[in-house]
Design a protein around this motif. Structure first.
Motif, PDB file in Angstrom:
ATOM      1  N   GLU A  43      -3.453  -4.962  -8.841  1.00 53.38           N
ATOM      2  CA  GLU A  43      -3.167  -6.289  -9.373  1.00 53.38           C
ATOM      3  C   GLU A  43      -2.346  -7.088  -8.361  1.00 53.38           C
ATOM      4  N   LEU A  44      -1.644  -6.374  -7.501  1.00 49.49           N
ATOM      5  CA  LEU A  44      -0.900  -7.000  -6.405  1.00 49.49           C
ATOM      6  C   LEU A  44      -1.844  -7.733  -5.455  1.00 49.49           C
ATOM      7  N   PHE A  45      -3.035  -7.182  -5.265  1.00 45.18           N
ATOM      8  CA  PHE A  45      -4.041  -7.840  -4.410  1.00 45.18           C
ATOM      9  C   PHE A  45      -4.391  -9.214  -4.954  1.00 45.18           C
ATOM     10  N   TYR A  46      -4.648  -9.286  -6.257  1.00 47.73           N
ATOM     11  CA  TYR A  46      -5.010 -10.553  -6.870  1.00 47.73           C
ATOM     12  C   TYR A  46      -3.883 -11.580  -6.751  1.00 47.73           C
ATOM     13  N   THR A  47      -2.637 -11.115  -6.778  1.00 49.88           N
ATOM     14  CA  THR A  47      -1.491 -12.024  -6.684  1.00 49.88           C
ATOM     15  C   THR A  47      -1.246 -12.488  -5.256  1.00 49.88           C
ATOM     16  N   LEU A  48      -1.277 -11.558  -4.297  1.00 54.62           N
ATOM     17  CA  LEU A  48      -0.942 -11.896  -2.912  1.00 54.62           C
ATOM     18  C   LEU A  48      -1.999 -12.765  -2.241  1.00 54.62           C
ATOM     19  N   ARG A  49      -3.246 -12.678  -2.685  1.00 54.05           N
ATOM     20  CA  ARG A  49      -4.315 -13.452  -2.056  1.00 54.05           C
ATOM     21  C   ARG A  49      -4.286 -14.922  -2.488  1.00 54.05           C
ATOM     22  N   LYS A  50      -3.634 -15.204  -3.597  1.00 52.97           N
ATOM     23  CA  LYS A  50      -3.746 -16.517  -4.224  1.00 52.97           C
ATOM     24  C   LYS A  50      -3.320 -17.683  -3.338  1.00 52.97           C
ATOM     25  N   PRO A  51      -2.136 -17.661  -2.705  1.00 53.83           N
ATOM     26  CA  PRO A  51      -1.731 -18.846  -1.948  1.00 53.83           C
ATOM     27  C   PRO A  51      -2.732 -19.259  -0.871  1.00 53.83           C
ATOM     28  N   VAL A  52      -3.215 -18.299  -0.084  1.00 58.11           N
ATOM     29  CA  VAL A  52      -4.167 -18.623   0.988  1.00 58.11           C
ATOM     30  C   VAL A  52      -5.523 -19.029   0.409  1.00 58.11           C
ATOM     31  N   ALA A  53      -6.074 -18.187  -0.461  1.00 56.59           N
ATOM     32  CA  ALA A  53      -7.412 -18.454  -1.005  1.00 56.59           C
ATOM     33  C   ALA A  53      -7.437 -19.743  -1.812  1.00 56.59           C
ATOM     34  N   SER A  54      -6.424 -19.955  -2.638  1.00 61.53           N
ATOM     35  CA  SER A  54      -6.419 -21.142  -3.499  1.00 61.53           C
ATOM     36  C   SER A  54      -6.236 -22.422  -2.698  1.00 61.53           C
ATOM     37  N   THR A  55      -5.483 -22.366  -1.597  1.00 57.74           N
ATOM     38  CA  THR A  55      -5.334 -23.544  -0.740  1.00 57.74           C
ATOM     39  C   THR A  55      -6.674 -23.947  -0.148  1.00 57.74           C
ATOM     40  N   ILE A  56      -7.410 -22.971   0.382  1.00 59.95           N
ATOM     41  CA  ILE A  56      -8.725 -23.253   0.978  1.00 59.95           C
ATOM     42  C   ILE A  56      -9.711 -23.713  -0.092  1.00 59.95           C
ATOM     43  N   ASN A  57      -9.663 -23.087  -1.267  1.00 52.25           N
ATOM     44  CA  ASN A  57     -10.560 -23.475  -2.353  1.00 52.25           C
ATOM     45  C   ASN A  57     -10.281 -24.897  -2.837  1.00 52.25           C
ATOM     46  N   THR A  58      -8.997 -25.208  -3.021  1.00 52.53           N
ATOM     47  CA  THR A  58      -8.619 -26.525  -3.526  1.00 52.53           C
ATOM     48  C   THR A  58      -8.966 -27.615  -2.525  1.00 52.53           C
ATOM     49  N   LEU A  59      -8.720 -27.341  -1.245  1.00 53.20           N
ATOM     50  CA  LEU A  59      -9.062 -28.316  -0.211  1.00 53.20           C
ATOM     51  C   LEU A  59     -10.555 -28.608  -0.214  1.00 53.20           C
ATOM     52  N   ALA A  60     -11.371 -27.577  -0.342  1.00 55.64           N
ATOM     53  CA  ALA A  60     -12.834 -27.759  -0.335  1.00 55.64           C
ATOM     54  C   ALA A  60     -13.274 -28.635  -1.505  1.00 55.64           C
ATOM     55  N   GLY A  61     -12.782 -28.322  -2.704  1.00 51.91           N
ATOM     56  CA  GLY A  61     -13.172 -29.098  -3.876  1.00 51.91           C
ATOM     57  C   GLY A  61     -12.684 -30.524  -3.829  1.00 51.91           C
ATOM     58  N   ALA A  62     -11.427 -30.719  -3.380  1.00 49.94           N
ATOM     59  CA  ALA A  62     -10.854 -32.067  -3.336  1.00 49.94           C
ATOM     60  C   ALA A  62     -11.528 -32.920  -2.272  1.00 49.94           C
ATOM     61  N   LEU A  63     -11.736 -32.353  -1.073  1.00 50.77           N
ATOM     62  CA  LEU A  63     -12.375 -33.123   0.000  1.00 50.77           C
ATOM     63  C   LEU A  63     -13.791 -33.530  -0.386  1.00 50.77           C
ATOM     64  N   TYR A  64     -14.519 -32.633  -1.033  1.00 47.10           N
ATOM     65  CA  TYR A  64     -15.884 -32.976  -1.421  1.00 47.10           C
ATOM     66  C   TYR A  64     -15.887 -34.191  -2.350  1.00 47.10           C
ATOM     67  N   LYS A  65     -14.971 -34.210  -3.320  1.00 44.63           N
ATOM     68  CA  LYS A  65     -14.937 -35.330  -4.256  1.00 44.63           C
ATOM     69  C   LYS A  65     -14.506 -36.624  -3.572  1.00 44.63           C
ATOM     70  N   VAL A  66     -13.582 -36.521  -2.623  1.00 44.00           N
ATOM     71  CA  VAL A  66     -13.147 -37.713  -1.895  1.00 44.00           C
ATOM     72  C   VAL A  66     -14.253 -38.229  -0.982  1.00 44.00           C
ATOM     73  N   PHE A  67     -14.983 -37.314  -0.342  1.00 46.86           N
ATOM     74  CA  PHE A  67     -15.996 -37.701   0.636  1.00 46.86           C
ATOM     75  C   PHE A  67     -17.278 -38.240   0.012  1.00 46.86           C
ATOM     76  N   CYS A  68     -17.496 -38.003  -1.266  1.00 46.84           N
ATOM     77  CA  CYS A  68     -18.706 -38.521  -1.910  1.00 46.84           C
ATOM     78  C   CYS A  68     -18.545 -40.021  -2.189  1.00 46.84           C
ATOM     79  N   ALA A  69     -19.626 -40.765  -2.005  1.00 50.20           N
ATOM     80  CA  ALA A  69     -19.601 -42.209  -2.249  1.00 50.20           C
ATOM     81  C   ALA A  69     -19.512 -42.488  -3.746  1.00 50.20           C
ATOM     82  N   SER A  70     -18.891 -43.622  -4.082  1.00 47.20           N
ATOM     83  CA  SER A  70     -18.745 -44.009  -5.489  1.00 47.20           C
ATOM     84  C   SER A  70     -18.674 -45.530  -5.579  1.00 47.20           C
ATOM     85  N   PRO A  71     -19.217 -46.113  -6.632  1.00 46.06           N
ATOM     86  CA  PRO A  71     -19.105 -47.575  -6.801  1.00 46.06           C
ATOM     87  C   PRO A  71     -17.720 -48.006  -7.270  1.00 46.06           C
ATOM     88  N   ASP A  72     -16.904 -47.042  -7.705  1.00 47.07           N
ATOM     89  CA  ASP A  72     -15.573 -47.357  -8.212  1.00 47.07           C
ATOM     90  C   ASP A  72     -14.666 -47.846  -7.076  1.00 47.07           C
TER      91      ASP A  72
END
Length: 527
Positions: A390-419
């Protein structure tokens, strides 16, 4: 009298028939028993297809399901640690994929840490030193912050299949690693503990293999993950892939990202003579390949947005017709800690492939798992091992979640929108990165996996939003501009906070508050 004779004849005939059938069945049982004894009792006969089902002796320490990037790298790593590893891969011929072709510098550092850096040799891999970002006819070059590293440190881009085959060959050369082609049909569970797997060999033989630890790395289409995690898979878009031949990128040895309409277009080298193009197509459905809709879409919608230096090669690639596609999936890691089993790779955690972070996360996870298993010599206490990991699941979070969050956020920002607020956020992102210096180095260090820190990600993301608001309010704020600015901040929050929530706020930012953070190696597994 005649009646009695007839009745006696019927009874006698019945007794003879029963005796014959009983004798025949006894011979079959004796023959089957002798065959089973000759194979140490490991073979049983199935009534459905008359094929043998074999249970092989439990001589392995670890079973790895899948030999893609994660599985092959893990097999190499654990094999070199002295573990006896059995790898079962559905197809051992060279894969042919359109993603998993760009390894960020942070991932390459992990490859070196695992002693696998030679796997990018002899496959015509290309060094990548950063990105070029295009929007509305303007462009800016964003270099990786590599000043503190040796000259060899950079990103690498290549044919995914060649890279995987190199790692498979390296793994199979280890005497304690068995690499076998087969399809794992299910996990073997006994009293809530995974004891191994059931699999079918390429010859069709059904086999049960056992080991103290089973690691599932069977990729994004995993059919085993449901019993080990809570899969919440989202498919926001598809990538349509082409290969451009014998042309040069405007910025050599750089990935190129075009902020197109409706969504980004990527170009990067995969060999000395080939450039991969990935066109993101939002939504659940793609234009049809069969009736020519896809080719028309690429020529009429995408081609006008491609840099002029690449446009002719792009159209030629469309005309050649080798157009591939695959869904872009994201899935937060949400494991069920299960004695005897562990999930890794895309079977466990996925993010939008826009930022090329998948292999960096997988290799980082492997380094972490290797270090956690290193003190353990005996893996047979499944309950104690599960609690410790269970330590594995905890220790991996900061690195993995940063990369995951950046990917999801950048994709939404980079997509065109009429708003209007979304348009301002997209333009602010481009202009902020174009400032260079700390304004580009910080975000690119996050993107490259060189500095995957959650707090840095949040600070830079909202710095972009505030920069966008400042552009709106200077020199003369108006009620309309103030309203758009407020919506910009609100929209930025609506992009990033749901992703962070799905990843786990506590685990991502405050892992030391999670009890599993303080787990130590079980003493009974040391010997």
């Amino acid at each position: 009298m005649g009646y009695e004779c007839i009745l006696g004849g019927i009874i006698a005939s019945s007794l003879v028939l029963v005796f014959v059938l009983h004798g025949s069945e006894s011979k079959k049982k004796a023959k089957g028993s002798a065959h089973a004894e000759s194979n140490s009792g490991s073979i049983i006969r199935t009534s459905e297809n008359e094929k043998h089902h074999q249970e092989i002796p439990a001589t392995m320490d670890i079973i790895i399901v899948g030999a893609g990037v994660a599985g092959a790298a893990l097999a190499n790593t654990l094999g070199k640690e002295g573990r006896r590893v059995h790898v079962i891969e559905r197809e051992l011929t060279e894969p042919d994929r359109i993603v998993g072709e760009l390894l960020q510098p942070g991932g390459y550092l992990k490859l070196i840490e695992l002693g696998l850096e030679d796997c990018v040799d002899e496959i015509d891999a290309q060094q990548v030193f950063g990105y070029a970002l295009y929007k509305d006819g303007k462009n800016t070059k964003l270099s990786y912050p590599l000043e503190k590293f040796d000259s060899d440190i950079s990103g690498r881009s290549f044919h995914n299949g060649r890279f995987i085959q190199r790692m498979r060959e390296k793994a199979s050369s280890l005497p304690n690693v068995k690499l076998e082609q087969g399809t794992v049909t299910s996990l073997l569970e006994e009293n809530g503990t995974i004891k191994g797997v059931h699999y079918r060999t390429k010859n069709g033989q059904e086999i049960t293999a056992k080991a103290p630890l089973t690691i599932v790395c069977d990729g994004c289409f995993s059919n085993l993950r449901r019993s080990l995690c809570n899969p919440k898979v989202d498919v926001p878009s598809h990538f349509v892939g082409l290969v451009l031949e014998n042309c040069n990128l405007p910025y050599a040895n750089h990935g190129h990202v075009i902020l197109g309409d409706p969504s980004p277009i990527l170009f990067y080298p995969i060999s000395s003579s080939e450039i991969r193009c990935l066109v993101d197509v939002p939504g659940p459905k793609l234009p049809s390949l069969g009736n020519g809709d896809m080719a028309r879409y690429l020529k009429t919608v995408v081609a006008p947005q491609v840099p002029p230096e690449l446009c002719a090669s792009f159209i030629a690639a469309v005309d050649r017709g080798n157009i591939r596609s695959m869904p872009n999936r994201s899935m937060p890691a949400s494991p069920y800690p299960t004695p005897g089993a562990l999930l890794m790779g895309d079977a466990f955690n996925m993010r939008h492939p826009l930022t090329g972070g998948g292999m960096t996360v997988a290799l980082s996870d492997i380094v972490l798992l290797r270090n956690l298993l290193r003190p353990l010599h005996d893996l047979r206490d499944a309950s104690a091992l599960c609690k410790y990991l269970e330590l594995f699941y905890t220790l991996r979070k900061p690195v993995a979640s940063t990369i995951n969050t950046l990917a999801g956020a950048l994709y939404k920002v980079f997509c065109a929108s009429p708003d209007p607020a979304s348009k301002e956020m997209r333009q602010a992102c481009f202009d902020y990165l174009s400032l260079g210096g700390v304004f580009s180095d910080g975000p690119i260090a996050l993107l490259s996996g060189l500095n995957p820190r959650p707090l840095s990600l949040v600070l830079h993301f909202f710095a972009v939003a505030i920069y966008g608001v400042g552009r709106l309010l200077i020199p003369f704020p108006s009620p309309k501009r103030m309203w758009i600015g407020a919506r910009l901040i609100s929209g930025a929050s609506a992009i990033i906070f749901p992703i962070i929530k799905a990843e786990g706020i506590r685990e991502m930012f405050f892992p030391v508050t999670v009890p599993a953070y303080y787990r130590t190696p079980p003493t009974n597994l040391h010997d």
